[in-house]
Design a protein around this motif. Sequence first.
Motif, PDB file in Angstrom:
ATOM      1  N   GLU A 154       1.256  -0.965  -0.071  1.00 31.14           N
ATOM      2  CA  GLU A 154      -0.405  -0.026   0.482  1.00 31.14           C
ATOM      3  C   GLU A 154       1.149   1.500   0.286  1.00 31.14           C
ATOM      4  N   TYR A 155       0.168   2.359  -1.154  1.00 29.28           N
ATOM      5  CA  TYR A 155       1.336   3.656  -1.109  1.00 29.28           C
ATOM      6  C   TYR A 155       0.794   4.170  -1.763  1.00 29.28           C
ATOM      7  N   GLU A 156       1.191   5.406  -1.401  1.00 27.24           N
ATOM      8  CA  GLU A 156       0.784   6.239  -3.196  1.00 27.24           C
ATOM      9  C   GLU A 156       1.223   6.575  -4.033  1.00 27.24           C
ATOM     10  N   ARG A 192      -2.358  10.001  -5.273  1.00 31.05           N
ATOM     11  CA  ARG A 192      -3.467   8.632  -4.789  1.00 31.05           C
ATOM     12  C   ARG A 192      -3.019   7.585  -4.312  1.00 31.05           C
ATOM     13  N   PRO A 193      -4.168   6.928  -3.127  1.00 27.77           N
ATOM     14  CA  PRO A 193      -3.289   5.560  -2.356  1.00 27.77           C
ATOM     15  C   PRO A 193      -3.523   4.174  -3.854  1.00 27.77           C
ATOM     16  N   GLN A 199      -2.965  -0.112  -3.964  1.00 27.76           N
ATOM     17  CA  GLN A 199      -2.754  -0.956  -3.419  1.00 27.76           C
ATOM     18  C   GLN A 199      -2.529  -2.116  -4.456  1.00 27.76           C
TER      19      GLN A 199
END
Length: 132
Positions: free
Chosen positions: A70-72, A76-77, A79
């Motif tokens: 999970e990261y940006e 925006r996020p 997954q």
Amino acid sequence: MAAGCVLWRRSPAAAGGLEICLVHRPKYDDWSHPKGKLKRGEDPLAGALREVEEETGHRAVPGARLPTAEYEANGRPKQVRYWAAEAVSGGFVVNHEVDRLVWLPPPAARDRLTQPRDRTLVDALLHVLHLA
């Protein structure tokens, strides 16, 4: 949502050794595990295996579920769900997403990966294969 695999094979050179597949994406100029966006309604594991085949040319047998990244990205996020997957057939051909592919022993793969978050997936693979 996206999905991918930490693709591995038994080393053809080192008896009992393991190699991990990394792909180079010229669009991002990075080294990563094969992954990509899921199609609408697509099962995440099916999408992960499809992306592996599209990007690497290899068919794979899925194994254990690995941690989700999970990261940006661009604010925006994101997954990405991952699985361990053993390459069983096929061969790489340069394509529109991937211009290079390498098979490396785990320490070298860990060093080559562009994103630190991808390095933890190498450790997770070794753990599920009981090699860590």
